[in-house]
Design an enzyme around this catalytic site. Structure first.
Site, PDB file in Angstrom:
ATOM      1  N   THR A   1       0.843  -1.195   0.000  1.00 57.66           N
ATOM      2  CA  THR A   1       0.000   0.000   0.000  1.00 57.66           C
ATOM      3  C   THR A   1       0.876   1.243   0.000  1.00 57.66           C
ATOM      4  O   THR A   1       2.072   1.160  -0.295  1.00 57.66           O
ATOM      5  CB  THR A   1      -1.008  -0.033   1.175  1.00 57.66           C
ATOM      6  OG1 THR A   1      -1.959   1.008   1.009  1.00 57.66           O
ATOM      7  CG2 THR A   1      -0.318   0.118   2.517  1.00 57.66           C
ATOM      8  N   ASN A   2       0.318   2.405   0.300  1.00 60.29           N
ATOM      9  CA  ASN A   2       1.105   3.637   0.306  1.00 60.29           C
ATOM     10  C   ASN A   2       0.695   4.528   1.472  1.00 60.29           C
ATOM     11  O   ASN A   2      -0.157   4.158   2.271  1.00 60.29           O
ATOM     12  CB  ASN A   2       0.959   4.360  -1.046  1.00 60.29           C
ATOM     13  CG  ASN A   2      -0.486   4.688  -1.345  1.00 60.29           C
ATOM     14  OD1 ASN A   2      -1.142   5.415  -0.618  1.00 60.29           O
ATOM     15  ND2 ASN A   2      -0.996   4.115  -2.439  1.00 60.29           N
ATOM     16  N   ASP A   3       1.289   5.715   1.560  1.00 64.83           N
ATOM     17  CA  ASP A   3       1.118   6.593   2.722  1.00 64.83           C
ATOM     18  C   ASP A   3      -0.164   7.419   2.736  1.00 64.83           C
ATOM     19  O   ASP A   3      -0.362   8.213   3.648  1.00 64.83           O
ATOM     20  CB  ASP A   3       2.297   7.573   2.799  1.00 64.83           C
ATOM     21  CG  ASP A   3       3.516   6.927   3.421  1.00 64.83           C
ATOM     22  OD1 ASP A   3       3.346   5.982   4.208  1.00 64.83           O
ATOM     23  OD2 ASP A   3       4.639   7.377   3.124  1.00 64.83           O
TER      24      ASP A   3
END
Ligand code: C5P
Length: 220
Positions: free
Chosen positions: A29-31
């Protein structure tokens, strides 16, 4: 109280990062926190719109008066968005959609074996670009998070993805971009810079963005 600028309009917003499964217990996933998209959904309701929020997993409470469609992967998000695009007048893609996903999702938890492991990734569909290709009267807003040459990259994306406005985000700037409660953005249309918004709350950025959109939308 709201200002009714989007009274009677159906608004579709995406928020958060997508989750791309590797196996039953692991993912990429990402931030993205989802805060920008949620702020947009909330402000759109205040302005009288009927709002659907397609959201990746976030830690945020569901905004009041918003229809929430929770999704995980980019493929899920695409399905949720494409099935609703024709009944929306304004589409705002604030989600950080993963560019790639694992080529295969292991059915069982992967076992630790060799000293190194290569994970094959394949490209996800670009949802915004698909919307840009298929859109009729919808007003479409994209986001561009950049760490360099913001104006050039944002304008290039706006044209390639055929959106009406793009919100350029310099994520290397303190207080702007992912996870915080504030943002600083530069908003472009086809002809270039429309407005630069200095560091302010995501709520205020959302309100100004929606005012700009409302002023430019075809009202029938
Ligand atoms: O090209 P880039 O991913 O930076 O573009 C950002 C914009 O495109 C955002 O509005 C994002 O929501 C949208 N996007 C998308 N589908 C993807 C990747 C990005 O809709 N697969």
């Amino acid at each position: 109280a709201g200002n009714g600028l989007l009274q009677g309009q159906r608004v579709l917003v995406t928020a958060g990062g997508t989750v791309e499964r590797i196996d039953p217990v692991r993912y990429i996933t990402n931030d993205s926190s989802g805060k920008m998209g949620y702020a947009i959904a909330e402000e759109a309701v205040r302005m009288g719109a009927s709002v659907t929020l397609v959201t990746g997993p976030t830690a945020l409470p569901a905004p009041e008066g918003v229809e929430i469609i929770p999704v995980q992967s980019a493929l899920d998000m695409r399905e949720a968005v494409m099935s609703r695009m024709n009944t929306s007048q304004l589409i705002i893609k604030a989600a950080a959609v993963a560019d790639y996903r694992p080529a295969v999702v292991a059915e069982q938890k992967m076992k630790k074996k060799a000293d190194s492991l290569t994970l094959e990734l394949v490209k996800n569909p670009d949802i915004l670009q698909e919307i840009g290709t298929l859109k009729k009267d919808q007003f479409v807003i994209g986001f561009a998070a950049e760490t360099e040459r913001l104006d050039e990259h944002a304008l290039e994306k706006l044209k390639r993805k055929n959106c009406d406005l793009i919100v350029g985000n310099d994520v290397s700037q303190e207080g702007a971009g992912f996870s915080g409660d504030t943002n600083a953005v530069r908003i472009f249309d086809r002809n270039g810079l429309v407005e630069a918004l200095p560091l302010q709350s995501k709520k205020d950025v959302a309100r100004r963005l929606l005012e700009l959109a409302a002023g430019r939308m075809k009202t029938t």
